[in-house]
Every structure is written in structure tokens, then in C-alpha cells.
Design an enzyme around this catalytic site. Structure first.
Site, PDB file in Angstrom:
ATOM      1  N   GLY A  16      40.138  47.485  34.811  1.00  7.15           N
ATOM      2  CA  GLY A  16      41.162  47.746  33.796  1.00  7.15           C
ATOM      3  C   GLY A  16      41.529  49.218  33.714  1.00  7.15           C
ATOM      4  N   VAL A  89      38.574  41.565  31.684  1.00  5.53           N
ATOM      5  CA  VAL A  89      37.201  41.611  31.170  1.00  5.53           C
ATOM      6  C   VAL A  89      36.225  41.149  32.251  1.00  5.53           C
ATOM      7  CG1 VAL A  89      37.985  41.251  28.797  1.00  5.53           C
ATOM      8  CG2 VAL A  89      37.380  39.274  30.204  1.00  5.53           C
ATOM      9  N   ASN A  90      34.944  41.354  31.988  1.00  2.00           N
ATOM     10  CA  ASN A  90      33.920  40.983  32.975  1.00  2.00           C
ATOM     11  C   ASN A  90      33.747  39.469  33.065  1.00  2.00           C
ATOM     12  OD1 ASN A  90      33.260  41.918  30.372  1.00  2.00           O
ATOM     13  ND2 ASN A  90      31.083  41.790  30.788  1.00  2.00           N
ATOM     14  N   THR A 131      38.603  38.308  37.937  1.00  4.43           N
ATOM     15  CA  THR A 131      38.401  37.294  38.972  1.00  4.43           C
ATOM     16  C   THR A 131      37.820  36.051  38.308  1.00  4.43           C
ATOM     17  OG1 THR A 131      37.937  39.036  40.550  1.00  4.43           O
ATOM     18  CG2 THR A 131      37.233  36.808  41.158  1.00  4.43           C
ATOM     19  N   PHE A 162      42.495  43.670  44.045  1.00  5.54           N
ATOM     20  CA  PHE A 162      41.810  43.774  45.339  1.00  5.54           C
ATOM     21  C   PHE A 162      41.233  45.161  45.604  1.00  5.54           C
ATOM     22  CE2 PHE A 162      44.822  40.245  45.837  1.00  5.54           C
ATOM     23  CZ  PHE A 162      43.968  39.254  46.276  1.00  5.54           C
ATOM     24  N   LEU A 221      39.018  34.725  45.305  1.00  8.00           N
ATOM     25  CA  LEU A 221      37.663  34.311  45.690  1.00  8.00           C
ATOM     26  C   LEU A 221      37.568  34.227  47.213  1.00  8.00           C
ATOM     27  CD1 LEU A 221      36.772  31.444  43.167  1.00  8.00           C
ATOM     28  CD2 LEU A 221      36.195  33.859  43.027  1.00  8.00           C
ATOM     29  N   ASN A 224      37.285  37.761  48.955  1.00 11.79           N
ATOM     30  CA  ASN A 224      35.944  38.339  48.852  1.00 11.79           C
ATOM     31  C   ASN A 224      34.945  37.575  49.711  1.00 11.79           C
ATOM     32  OD1 ASN A 224      36.595  40.486  47.294  1.00 11.79           O
ATOM     33  ND2 ASN A 224      35.628  39.769  45.414  1.00 11.79           N
ATOM     34  N   GLY A 271      22.496  45.433  53.581  1.00 13.54           N
ATOM     35  CA  GLY A 271      22.968  44.293  52.785  1.00 13.54           C
ATOM     36  C   GLY A 271      24.072  44.739  51.857  1.00 13.54           C
ATOM     37  N   CYS A 276      30.711  42.173  42.768  1.00 11.97           N
ATOM     38  CA  CYS A 276      31.600  41.027  42.991  1.00 11.97           C
ATOM     39  C   CYS A 276      31.284  40.097  44.159  1.00 11.97           C
ATOM     40  CB  CYS A 276      33.034  41.524  43.097  1.00 11.97           C
ATOM     41  SG  CYS A 276      33.598  42.156  41.501  1.00 11.97           S
TER      42      CYS A 276
HETATM   43  P1  NAD Z   1      33.423  45.910  33.664  1.00 15.14           P
HETATM   44  O1  NAD Z   1      32.197  45.283  33.124  1.00 15.14           O
HETATM   45  O2  NAD Z   1      33.353  47.291  34.221  1.00 15.14           O
HETATM   46  O3  NAD Z   1      34.550  45.973  32.507  1.00 15.14           O
HETATM   47  C1  NAD Z   1      34.863  44.911  31.673  1.00 15.14           C
HETATM   48  C2  NAD Z   1      35.123  45.475  30.266  1.00 15.14           C
HETATM   49  O4  NAD Z   1      35.650  44.441  29.445  1.00 15.14           O
HETATM   50  C3  NAD Z   1      33.874  45.995  29.568  1.00 15.14           C
HETATM   51  O5  NAD Z   1      34.048  47.361  29.223  1.00 15.14           O
HETATM   52  C4  NAD Z   1      33.748  45.114  28.307  1.00 15.14           C
HETATM   53  O6  NAD Z   1      33.271  45.801  27.169  1.00 15.14           O
HETATM   54  C5  NAD Z   1      35.184  44.672  28.124  1.00 15.14           C
HETATM   55  N1  NAD Z   1      35.344  43.448  27.334  1.00 15.14           N
HETATM   56  C6  NAD Z   1      34.684  42.268  27.464  1.00 15.14           C
HETATM   57  N2  NAD Z   1      35.172  41.369  26.573  1.00 15.14           N
HETATM   58  C7  NAD Z   1      36.144  41.993  25.868  1.00 15.14           C
HETATM   59  C8  NAD Z   1      37.034  41.594  24.829  1.00 15.14           C
HETATM   60  N3  NAD Z   1      37.019  40.346  24.332  1.00 15.14           N
HETATM   61  N4  NAD Z   1      37.895  42.496  24.331  1.00 15.14           N
HETATM   62  C9  NAD Z   1      37.934  43.760  24.801  1.00 15.14           C
HETATM   63  N5  NAD Z   1      37.137  44.195  25.803  1.00 15.14           N
HETATM   64  C10 NAD Z   1      36.260  43.324  26.335  1.00 15.14           C
HETATM   65  O7  NAD Z   1      34.014  44.902  34.719  1.00 15.14           O
HETATM   66  P2  NAD Z   1      34.962  45.259  35.973  1.00 15.14           P
HETATM   67  O8  NAD Z   1      34.126  45.727  37.110  1.00 15.14           O
HETATM   68  O9  NAD Z   1      36.092  46.074  35.490  1.00 15.14           O
HETATM   69  O10 NAD Z   1      35.476  43.803  36.354  1.00 15.14           O
HETATM   70  C11 NAD Z   1      36.416  43.125  35.552  1.00 15.14           C
HETATM   71  C12 NAD Z   1      36.924  41.913  36.324  1.00 15.14           C
HETATM   72  O11 NAD Z   1      37.604  42.357  37.502  1.00 15.14           O
HETATM   73  C13 NAD Z   1      35.822  40.983  36.819  1.00 15.14           C
HETATM   74  O12 NAD Z   1      36.308  39.659  36.741  1.00 15.14           O
HETATM   75  C14 NAD Z   1      35.625  41.377  38.272  1.00 15.14           C
HETATM   76  O13 NAD Z   1      35.178  40.306  39.055  1.00 15.14           O
HETATM   77  C15 NAD Z   1      37.034  41.760  38.682  1.00 15.14           C
HETATM   78  N6  NAD Z   1      37.125  42.742  39.782  1.00 15.14           N
HETATM   79  C16 NAD Z   1      36.274  43.808  39.820  1.00 15.14           C
HETATM   80  C17 NAD Z   1      36.414  44.766  40.838  1.00 15.14           C
HETATM   81  C18 NAD Z   1      35.505  45.959  40.921  1.00 15.14           C
HETATM   82  O14 NAD Z   1      35.596  46.699  41.903  1.00 15.14           O
HETATM   83  N7  NAD Z   1      34.641  46.230  39.963  1.00 15.14           N
HETATM   84  C19 NAD Z   1      37.435  44.626  41.779  1.00 15.14           C
HETATM   85  C20 NAD Z   1      38.301  43.541  41.693  1.00 15.14           C
HETATM   86  C21 NAD Z   1      38.132  42.597  40.680  1.00 15.14           C
HETATM   87  C1  UGA Z   2      35.034  44.477  47.256  1.00 15.67           C
HETATM   88  C2  UGA Z   2      36.315  44.207  48.055  1.00 15.67           C
HETATM   89  O1  UGA Z   2      36.336  45.066  49.202  1.00 15.67           O
HETATM   90  C3  UGA Z   2      37.552  44.446  47.194  1.00 15.67           C
HETATM   91  O2  UGA Z   2      38.725  44.085  47.922  1.00 15.67           O
HETATM   92  C4  UGA Z   2      37.451  43.586  45.929  1.00 15.67           C
HETATM   93  O3  UGA Z   2      38.554  43.823  45.092  1.00 15.67           O
HETATM   94  C5  UGA Z   2      36.172  43.922  45.198  1.00 15.67           C
HETATM   95  O4  UGA Z   2      35.037  43.689  46.083  1.00 15.67           O
HETATM   96  C6  UGA Z   2      35.920  43.059  43.998  1.00 15.67           C
HETATM   97  O5  UGA Z   2      36.452  41.987  43.871  1.00 15.67           O
HETATM   98  O6  UGA Z   2      35.119  43.549  43.207  1.00 15.67           O
HETATM   99  P1  UGA Z   2      33.688  46.653  46.536  1.00 15.67           P
HETATM  100  O7  UGA Z   2      32.608  45.677  46.221  1.00 15.67           O
HETATM  101  O8  UGA Z   2      34.069  47.628  45.498  1.00 15.67           O
HETATM  102  O9  UGA Z   2      35.028  45.861  46.925  1.00 15.67           O
HETATM  103  O10 UGA Z   2      33.325  47.489  47.849  1.00 15.67           O
HETATM  104  P2  UGA Z   2      33.308  47.124  49.410  1.00 15.67           P
HETATM  105  O11 UGA Z   2      33.848  48.273  50.141  1.00 15.67           O
HETATM  106  O12 UGA Z   2      33.885  45.810  49.696  1.00 15.67           O
HETATM  107  O13 UGA Z   2      31.746  47.083  49.702  1.00 15.67           O
HETATM  108  C7  UGA Z   2      30.918  46.041  49.196  1.00 15.67           C
HETATM  109  C8  UGA Z   2      29.530  46.159  49.804  1.00 15.67           C
HETATM  110  O14 UGA Z   2      29.556  45.820  51.189  1.00 15.67           O
HETATM  111  C9  UGA Z   2      28.962  47.589  49.732  1.00 15.67           C
HETATM  112  O15 UGA Z   2      27.590  47.523  49.458  1.00 15.67           O
HETATM  113  C10 UGA Z   2      29.229  48.130  51.126  1.00 15.67           C
HETATM  114  O16 UGA Z   2      28.369  49.167  51.482  1.00 15.67           O
HETATM  115  C11 UGA Z   2      28.986  46.867  51.966  1.00 15.67           C
HETATM  116  N1  UGA Z   2      29.675  46.887  53.279  1.00 15.67           N
HETATM  117  C12 UGA Z   2      31.020  46.990  53.356  1.00 15.67           C
HETATM  118  C13 UGA Z   2      28.909  46.746  54.423  1.00 15.67           C
HETATM  119  O17 UGA Z   2      27.673  46.633  54.373  1.00 15.67           O
HETATM  120  N2  UGA Z   2      29.541  46.734  55.639  1.00 15.67           N
HETATM  121  C14 UGA Z   2      30.894  46.836  55.740  1.00 15.67           C
HETATM  122  O18 UGA Z   2      31.409  46.813  56.901  1.00 15.67           O
HETATM  123  C15 UGA Z   2      31.652  46.976  54.569  1.00 15.67           C
END
Ligand code: NAD
Ligand code: UGA
Length: 465
Positions: A16, A89-90, A131, A162, A221, A224, A271, A276
Site C-alpha cells: 500500500g 491489507v495483509n 493477493t 507484482f 497466484l 508467484n 531457499g 508471499c
Molecule cells: P503488510 O503487513 O506490510 O501491510 C498490511 C497493512 O494493512 C498493515 O500495516 C496492517 O496494519 C494494515 N491493515 C490490516 N487490516 C486493516 C484494516 N482493516 N484497516 C486498515 N489497515 C489495515 O502487508 P504487505 O506486504 O503490504 O502485503 C499486503 C498484500 O499485498 C498481501 O495480500 C500480499 O500478499 C500482497 N503483496 C505483497 C507484496 C510484497 O512484496 N510484500 C507484493 C505483492 C503483493
Molecule cells: C515476489 C515476486 O517476485 C513479485 O512479483 C511479487 O509481487 C511478490 O513476490 C509478492 O507477491 O509478494 P519478492 O518476494 O519481494 O517478490 O522478491 P523476489 O525477488 O521474488 O525474491 C523472493 C525470494 O526468492 C528471495 O528470497 C530471493 O532471494 C529468492 N530468489 C529469487 C532466488 O533464490 N533465486 C532467484 O533466482 C530469484
């Protein structure tokens, strides 16, 4: 067509925060409010030290904060003002109840959705950014419609994110694609078009894909799962390399030169980690089981099983090489984040490594340039990881430099691919270590020949000893 002038993002996390900060940066005519239930997180977003580390994030946030970008806990006002609301949100893996260990916990999505329904006094476009399992939008729509009053209309879109951590800003500024799914009614298509217009401020329209709602949810899904599958595939090959004398980096290069395979995501490692990959694959496994597709579920589950095997295999190699015991030996762990350029430690392979080192009664001296001491102790004392958390305090020492970490160490273990680990003065490090001095490169980032010349015994993932 609705013209979006005001956006609210529910959830100021890793997604966010950066995503909506970039929207504010690229769309100065749109006001963006990012809200969260966690006041500490909001306070950090409003401070000089942002709650997450991402290259380029500060520049974007500091440029727009207080102008058209606001971080606030005033959910009600932000929701009411907005034409379009991102739900970001998470969605962690469920810990208890039905589907525990596999299914996504949708409680936060539902609570955010109910919040919107109870607050909204005008029509809104509600966008799933989190997600989620396929068909979650249907539940969101049902909740919104059942709780809305008067002639308020809610259009639901799916716009999965993404971005990868460590490159979030780069990914957001120049995405491979933006995916926007909608139901195929004329009204929903109008809402879809409104969100297309927002992204079109900086993303060329041939990169903005519009699909049906369920394709969009499932594509996230699937993407990933496919990425993680490549890592598990190369890691499975790394085991064969170690046993045969092939080099996994050479194998990956040779395979990746084939245009049909491509070079990305073929880096063998200790690993994959991160919040995610595992969560989303387990989610897909659960979905497959629910759809009565056990063979499909087993196929995807193997990607996670292979990842666990890789971590276990690496630990076993370390213990075996250190003469079958690491009791009271000192291990310098370089890196704790799940990958370079982030301070995020969620599901980091380093946690599993530490767990085993502590159980084997080694002392672990950890150095990571971005992860705080508190965060490391929080991960290692997480309920269920180790029976005796007192052992963590006794056996884990956090150091301020890799030189401190490796002083008097028996072995260095590279857990994170931070660039700075490539440039260290390894001659200096070697002199301060116990001999024989071992290096276990779990990331294939070091020059093994050079280290061997210094005197190290080098053990690289995917290469024979
Ligand atoms: P995060 O835990 O960092 O952030 C989520 C936030 O939402 C938290 O700060 C929490 O306090 C807040 N929250 C929860 N319920 C709430 C509510 N009802 N009102 C207001 N705030 C609320 O999670 P994230 O890493 O940002 O991931 C969020 C989503 O995006 C997940 O579904 C994750 O799978 C997806 N996603 C994450 C990544 C990534 O790189 N982290 C990449 C792509 C997609
Ligand atoms: C991953 C995807 O790459 C994003 O597109 C997606 O949005 C995100 O998940 C999500 O949904 O949260 P992220 O987990 O932030 O992103 O980072 P990556 O670069 O994908 O790495 C994930 C893990 O795989 C790390 O531990 C990285 O070190 C490992 N990795 C990555 C490997 O071991 N080998 C590789 O060749 C690439």
C-alpha cells in the site's frame, strides 16, 4: 466514465505505501490518503525514517507528502472522500481452524470491506490490491451490497500487485504490466476504465491488461507460483550439481540462454523467502484441494517442499563439513533479510538457518545492514520456532559489521545476497578467524577461487566441495 480524483488506500504496508506513493507522485491531480489501523506505522510514514526500506522510496514520499499524499489513521474521512479505494491489507496464511497452514486468512480483507460498507455515503470503486484466493471479490461484493444503504453502488475490481521488494519503486515506475480485472457488465467496465486512466498517467496502455475478475485474481497466484517453481527447479538441480561436479550457475546460464527458458529467476540459493511465495503457493494448493483437484495440489505443494529441503540440505552440509558438530562453534551469519535491498525478514531462509544453528548449540553472530536487532530477536523468538527462547539470547549476538561478526568465527554463512558482501576484505577476515576457516556461500555471490587462494575452505550452493 468516472474520473478518479481522490484515492484511499487501506493498509500502509510494503504494498500500500509504495504503490500509492507512486500513484501520488505520477498523478499530482489525484489526492491520495493512505490509512492504517496501526498508528505507529502511520507515524513512521509521517516521519523522516519511513517504516520500510526500499531504494528510491524516500525521494517519492518526501516529494509528495503533505501535497497530494497523506498518511493517516482517519479511516472514515479518507474513505468518504474517495472515489476509488484500494484494499491493500495483509492476507497471511491461516494459523488456526479450517485450512490452517494453507488457506489465506481473509479476516483483514473482510474487516476492511465491512469498514467501507459502514462508512461510505457515496458510490465507490473498490479495488482488491491484496493477493487473495480466486473469487474473493464475490464475497467482497456480497458484503458491500448487503451492508450498503440507499442507492450507493460499489464496483469491485481486481488489481493485483507484482512489485518485488528491493526493487519496488523501479517496478512501480516501469511495470512489466498492470493487470485490472472486472466483471463484464457495462458499469464494471466503466470502473475498470477509470482505473486504467489512473495508470495511463505513466504506464503505456499496451502494458495495461484488462481481464475478467477471476482471471486477474488467479493470475497473481499463478505468477508467484511459476516464479517460485523456477527457483525450486534450479535448487533441485543444485543438489545434483553438488553430487556430480556440475556447477549450477553454469547450468543455469546454459539453460537460460534458450529464449524459451530465459535467464531470470534461475539463481540457486539457500531457499526462497519473503512473505508471499510460500503463502501464495499454499493458497493455490488449498484452492486446488477445495476444487477436488488433489493431483494439482500435490504438484504445487512440491515447490514448497523442495524449498524446505534446500534449507535443510544446506544446514546438513554445514554441519557435516564442520566435522559433524557445531556445538559451541561460532558461526558468522552474513545477512538476515530474505533478499538484498530490503529490511524485510518475513520467511527469510536465515531464520531457519539460525534455528538449526541454535538447536545444535552453536553461537551465531549476525550482521545485516538493514535489519534491526529487535526485528532479528522478534523473528527468532516467534512462538513455535524454538522451544527455549532463552537460548536465543544466549546464543545470538548481533554485530555492527561483517568484520565483527567473523572475528574468531569457525565459519561464515552467506544467507542474503547483499552486494556489500562481495566487496569485503576477505584477507583481513581470514586472519581473524579460527582455522581451518570455512565459508558457506548460500547465494553464489562470492569468488570461490579467490577465497581459496586466501586460504578459505569454500562451499558454494550448487557446486561440489
Ligand atoms: P503488510 O503487513 O506490510 O501491510 C498490511 C497493512 O494493512 C498493515 O500495516 C496492517 O496494519 C494494515 N491493515 C490490516 N487490516 C486493516 C484494516 N482493516 N484497516 C486498515 N489497515 C489495515 O502487508 P504487505 O506486504 O503490504 O502485503 C499486503 C498484500 O499485498 C498481501 O495480500 C500480499 O500478499 C500482497 N503483496 C505483497 C507484496 C510484497 O512484496 N510484500 C507484493 C505483492 C503483493
Ligand atoms: C515476489 C515476486 O517476485 C513479485 O512479483 C511479487 O509481487 C511478490 O513476490 C509478492 O507477491 O509478494 P519478492 O518476494 O519481494 O517478490 O522478491 P523476489 O525477488 O521474488 O525474491 C523472493 C525470494 O526468492 C528471495 O528470497 C530471493 O532471494 C529468492 N530468489 C529469487 C532466488 O533464490 N533465486 C532467484 O533466482 C530469484
Amino acid at each position: 466514465m468516472v474520473q478518479v480524483k481522490n484515492i484511499c488506500c487501506i493498509g500502509a504496508g510494503y504494498v500500500g505505501g509504495p504503490t500509492c506513493a507512486v500513484i501520488a507522485y505520477k498523478c499530482p491531480h489525484i489526492k491520495v490518503n493512505i490509512v492504517d489501523v496501526n498508528p505507529d506505522r502511520i507515524a513512521a510514514w509521517n516521519s523522516d525514517k519511513l517504516p520500510i526500506y526500499e531504494p528510491g522510496l524516500e525521494e517519492v514520499v518526501f516529494d509528495r507528502r503533505g501535497k497530494n499524499l497523506f498518511f493517516t489513521t482517519e479511516v472514515e474521512a479518507a474513505v468518504n472522500e474517495a472515489d476509488l479505494i484500494f484494499v491493500s491489507v495483509n492476507t497471511p496464511t491461516k494459523k488456526n481452524g479450517m485450512g490452517a497452514g494453507f488457506a489465506a486468512d481473509l479476516a483483514y480483507v473482510e474487516s476492511a470491506t465491512r469498514g467501507i460498507a459502514s462508512i461510505a455515503k457515496s458510490s465507490k470503486i473498490v479495488v482488491e490490491k491484496s493477493t487473495v484466493p480466486c473469487r474473493t471479490a464475490e464475497s467482497m461484493r456480497t458484503i458491500l451490497e448487503a451492508n450498503s444503504t440507499g442507492d450507493i453502488r460499489f464496483d469491485i475490481l481486481s488489481n493485483p500487485e507484482f512489485l518485488a521488494e528491493g526493487t519496488a519503486i523501479k517496478d512501480l515506475l516501469n511495470p512489466d504490466r498492470v493487470l485490472i480485472g472486472a466483471l463484464q457488465t457495462p458499469e464494471d467496465r466503466k470502473a475498470q476504465e477509470a482505473l486504467v486512466e489512473v495508470y495511463a498517467n505513466w504506464v503505456s496502455t499496451d502494458r495495461i491488461i484488462t481481464t475478467n475478475l477471476w482471471s486477474s485474481e488467479l493470475s497473481k497466484l499463478a505468477a508467484n507460483a511459476l516464479l517460485a517453481q523456477r527457483i525450486s527447479s534450479i535448487n533441485a538441480l543444485s543438489a545434483i550439481c553438488e553430487a556430480t561436479g556440475a556447477y549450477v550457475d553454469e547450468v543455469a546460464y546454459a539453460c537460460g540462454c534458450d529464449k524459451r527458458i530465459g535467464p531470470s529467476f534461475l539463481k540457486a540459493s539457500v531457499g526462497f523467502g519473503g512473505s508471499c511465495f510460500q503463502k501464495d503457493i499454499l493458497n493455490l494448493v488449498y484452492l486446488s484441494e477445495q476444487l477436488n483437484l488433489p493431483e494439482v495440489a500435490a504438484y504445487w505443494k512440491q515447490v514448497v517442499d523442495m524449498n524446505e529441503y534446500q534449507k535443510k540440505r544446506f544446514v546438513e552440509r554445514i554441519i557435516k563439513t564442520l566435522f559433524h558438530t557445531i556445538t559451541n562453534k561460532r558461526i558468522a551469519l552474513f545477512g538476515f533479510a530474505f533478499k538484498k535491498d530490503t529490511g524485510d525478514t518475513r520467511e527469510s531462509a536465515a531464520i531457519t538457518l539460525c534455528k538449526h544453528f541454535i538447536q545444535e548449540q552453536a553461537t551465531v553472530h549476525i550482521y545485516d545492514p538493514k535489519v534491526s536487532d529487535e526485528q532479528i530477536f522478534l523473528e527468532l523468538t516467534e512462538p513455535g520456532l524454538l522451544d527455549n527462547t532463552e537460548e536465543v539470547k544466549k546464543r545470538v549476538i548481533i554485530t555492527r559489521s561483517p568484520y565483527d561478526a567473523s572475528q574468531d568465527a569457525d565459519a561464515i554463512v552467506i544467507a542474503t545476497d547483499w552486494d556489500e558482501f562481495k566487496k569485503l576484505d576477505y584477507t583481513r577476515i581470514y586472519q581473524t578467524m579460527h582455522k581451518p576457516a570455512f565459508i558457506f556461500d548460500g547465494r553464489l555471490i562470492l569468488d570461490a577461487d579467490k577465497l581459496q587462494q586466501i586460504g578459505f575452505s569454500v562451499h558454494t550452493i550448487g557446486r561440489p566441495a
